[in-house]
Design a protein around this motif. Structure first.
Motif, PDB file in Angstrom:
ATOM      1  N   ILE A   1      10.207  -5.551  -8.661  1.00  0.00           N
ATOM      2  CA  ILE A   1       9.237  -4.630  -9.444  1.00  0.00           C
ATOM      3  C   ILE A   1       9.316  -3.342  -9.430  1.00  0.00           C
ATOM      4  O   ILE A   1       9.110  -2.922  -8.181  1.00  0.00           O
ATOM      5  CB  ILE A   1       7.732  -5.330  -9.171  1.00  0.00           C
ATOM      6  N   ASP A   2       9.062  -2.665 -10.405  1.00  0.00           N
ATOM      7  CA  ASP A   2       8.935  -1.083 -10.064  1.00  0.00           C
ATOM      8  C   ASP A   2       7.899  -0.624 -10.754  1.00  0.00           C
ATOM      9  O   ASP A   2       7.376  -0.563 -11.843  1.00  0.00           O
ATOM     10  CB  ASP A   2      10.174  -0.389 -11.056  1.00  0.00           C
ATOM     11  N   ASN A   3       6.837  -0.510  -9.750  1.00  0.00           N
ATOM     12  CA  ASN A   3       5.262  -0.060 -10.058  1.00  0.00           C
ATOM     13  C   ASN A   3       5.178   1.100 -10.597  1.00  0.00           C
ATOM     14  O   ASN A   3       4.190   1.511 -11.318  1.00  0.00           O
ATOM     15  CB  ASN A   3       4.471  -0.390  -8.756  1.00  0.00           C
ATOM     16  N   GLN A   4       6.007   2.234 -10.050  1.00  0.00           N
ATOM     17  CA  GLN A   4       6.110   3.460 -10.852  1.00  0.00           C
ATOM     18  C   GLN A   4       6.174   3.593 -12.452  1.00  0.00           C
ATOM     19  O   GLN A   4       5.619   3.921 -13.100  1.00  0.00           O
ATOM     20  CB  GLN A   4       6.789   4.525 -10.180  1.00  0.00           C
ATOM     21  N   LYS A   5       7.151   2.575 -12.665  1.00  0.00           N
ATOM     22  CA  LYS A   5       7.422   2.581 -14.157  1.00  0.00           C
ATOM     23  C   LYS A   5       6.219   1.716 -14.841  1.00  0.00           C
ATOM     24  O   LYS A   5       6.004   2.060 -15.842  1.00  0.00           O
ATOM     25  CB  LYS A   5       8.912   1.634 -14.282  1.00  0.00           C
ATOM     26  N   LEU A   6       5.673   0.752 -14.083  1.00  0.00           N
ATOM     27  CA  LEU A   6       4.644   0.039 -14.617  1.00  0.00           C
ATOM     28  C   LEU A   6       3.441   0.652 -14.705  1.00  0.00           C
ATOM     29  O   LEU A   6       2.390   0.157 -15.342  1.00  0.00           O
ATOM     30  CB  LEU A   6       4.557  -1.357 -14.085  1.00  0.00           C
ATOM     31  N   GLY A   7       3.108   1.695 -13.787  1.00  0.00           N
ATOM     32  CA  GLY A   7       2.045   2.444 -13.632  1.00  0.00           C
ATOM     33  C   GLY A   7       1.009   1.584 -13.023  1.00  0.00           C
ATOM     34  O   GLY A   7      -0.072   1.622 -13.079  1.00  0.00           O
TER      35      GLY A   7
ATOM     36  N   ALA B   1     -18.602  -2.016  -2.365  1.00  0.00           N
ATOM     37  CA  ALA B   1     -19.990  -2.300  -2.740  1.00  0.00           C
ATOM     38  C   ALA B   1     -19.835  -3.417  -3.756  1.00  0.00           C
ATOM     39  O   ALA B   1     -20.740  -4.284  -3.669  1.00  0.00           O
ATOM     40  CB  ALA B   1     -20.519  -1.199  -3.585  1.00  0.00           C
ATOM     41  N   GLU B   2     -19.018  -3.403  -4.812  1.00  0.00           N
ATOM     42  CA  GLU B   2     -18.691  -4.861  -5.621  1.00  0.00           C
ATOM     43  C   GLU B   2     -18.085  -5.918  -4.959  1.00  0.00           C
ATOM     44  O   GLU B   2     -18.086  -7.082  -5.652  1.00  0.00           O
ATOM     45  CB  GLU B   2     -18.026  -4.245  -6.927  1.00  0.00           C
ATOM     46  N   GLN B   3     -17.438  -5.687  -3.817  1.00  0.00           N
ATOM     47  CA  GLN B   3     -16.697  -6.778  -3.311  1.00  0.00           C
ATOM     48  C   GLN B   3     -15.503  -7.258  -4.389  1.00  0.00           C
ATOM     49  O   GLN B   3     -15.696  -8.387  -4.816  1.00  0.00           O
ATOM     50  CB  GLN B   3     -17.352  -8.007  -3.131  1.00  0.00           C
ATOM     51  N   THR B   4     -14.802  -6.301  -5.030  1.00  0.00           N
ATOM     52  CA  THR B   4     -13.792  -6.805  -5.948  1.00  0.00           C
ATOM     53  C   THR B   4     -12.618  -5.854  -5.911  1.00  0.00           C
ATOM     54  O   THR B   4     -12.562  -5.037  -5.216  1.00  0.00           O
ATOM     55  CB  THR B   4     -14.313  -6.282  -7.386  1.00  0.00           C
ATOM     56  N   LEU B   5     -11.367  -6.565  -6.120  1.00  0.00           N
ATOM     57  CA  LEU B   5     -10.026  -5.863  -6.046  1.00  0.00           C
ATOM     58  C   LEU B   5      -9.729  -6.000  -7.633  1.00  0.00           C
ATOM     59  O   LEU B   5      -9.686  -7.005  -8.408  1.00  0.00           O
ATOM     60  CB  LEU B   5      -9.065  -6.678  -5.219  1.00  0.00           C
ATOM     61  N   THR B   6      -9.572  -4.848  -8.164  1.00  0.00           N
ATOM     62  CA  THR B   6      -9.181  -4.631  -9.603  1.00  0.00           C
ATOM     63  C   THR B   6      -7.664  -4.121  -9.815  1.00  0.00           C
ATOM     64  O   THR B   6      -7.353  -2.966  -9.088  1.00  0.00           O
ATOM     65  CB  THR B   6      -9.958  -3.713 -10.276  1.00  0.00           C
ATOM     66  N   MET B   7      -6.589  -4.650 -10.603  1.00  0.00           N
ATOM     67  CA  MET B   7      -5.469  -4.130 -10.764  1.00  0.00           C
ATOM     68  C   MET B   7      -5.397  -3.499 -12.193  1.00  0.00           C
ATOM     69  O   MET B   7      -6.178  -3.992 -13.078  1.00  0.00           O
ATOM     70  CB  MET B   7      -4.425  -5.236 -10.635  1.00  0.00           C
ATOM     71  N   TYR B   8      -5.012  -2.287 -12.232  1.00  0.00           N
ATOM     72  CA  TYR B   8      -4.925  -1.457 -13.346  1.00  0.00           C
ATOM     73  C   TYR B   8      -3.369  -1.245 -13.619  1.00  0.00           C
ATOM     74  O   TYR B   8      -2.685  -0.965 -12.598  1.00  0.00           O
ATOM     75  CB  TYR B   8      -5.352   0.082 -13.088  1.00  0.00           C
TER      76      TYR B   8
END
Length: 171
Positions: A2-8, A16-23
């Motif tokens: 996986i190339d995260n830079q290419k995928l952004g 505070a929200e107790q969340t993990l968000t993937m962008y």
């Protein structure tokens, strides 16, 4: 690979929200309920706190292991978590299924040390990892790590690579 830079790709952990968000390229792709430190926010060694700031995924561990595999010292024990196993080892801080080991990028904040002592996320063994499914999410309960449901960490693990940016914010 996986190339995260290419995928952004990037992850944002909101305490505070107790969340993990993937962008991906700034657009929210998915969001998970998590559990961060019961002791709150902090970066010092032995504080039991979750560190803030810019991080990366330094190492991915456990990709070939079955879901609910037990890890001790980042090594699979060969055990599969169960309620009976938990009764046998009530003192364990259960690290299950997968480990995303974080490294801080901010000298004196979450990397290296500062006037108060060691604040290095990597040396403190701060991970994103699976936890028993009977543990609540959305409530700070960990010893500093970021806990996730086992199915969620397995899913996330397949989508990110070492080097993926991770920001941990208070709110």
């Amino acid at each position: 690979m996986i190339d995260n830079q290419k995928l952004g790709l990037e992850l944002r952990i909101n305490i505070a929200e107790q969340t993990l968000t993937m962008y991906q390229q700034g657009i929210e792709v998915c969001r998970y309920a998590i559990s961060t430190a019961q002791n709150g926010i902090g970066s010092l060694q032995d504080s039991g706190c979750t560190p803030l700031g810019a991080h990366i995924i330094a190492q991915k561990i456990g990709g070939s292991q079955p879901i609910n595999s037990v890890f001790v010292g980042r090594v699979p024990t060969g055990e599969i978590y169960s309620a009976m196993l938990e009764e046998e080892y009530p003192e364990r801080d259960w690290i299950l299924s997968r480990i995303l080991w974080l490294a801080g990028l901010e000298e004196g904040n979450n990397q290296g040390s500062n006037g108060q002592g060691n604040c290095d996320t990597y040396q403190r063994y701060i991970y994103i990892h699976g936890t028993p499914d009977n543990q609540p999410m959305g409530i700070p309960r960990s010893h500093g790590c970021v806990r996730m449901r086992n199915q969620d960490i397995v899913e996330l693990f397949t989508q990110v690579a070492e080097g993926t940016p991770v920001s941990i914010v208070a709110d």
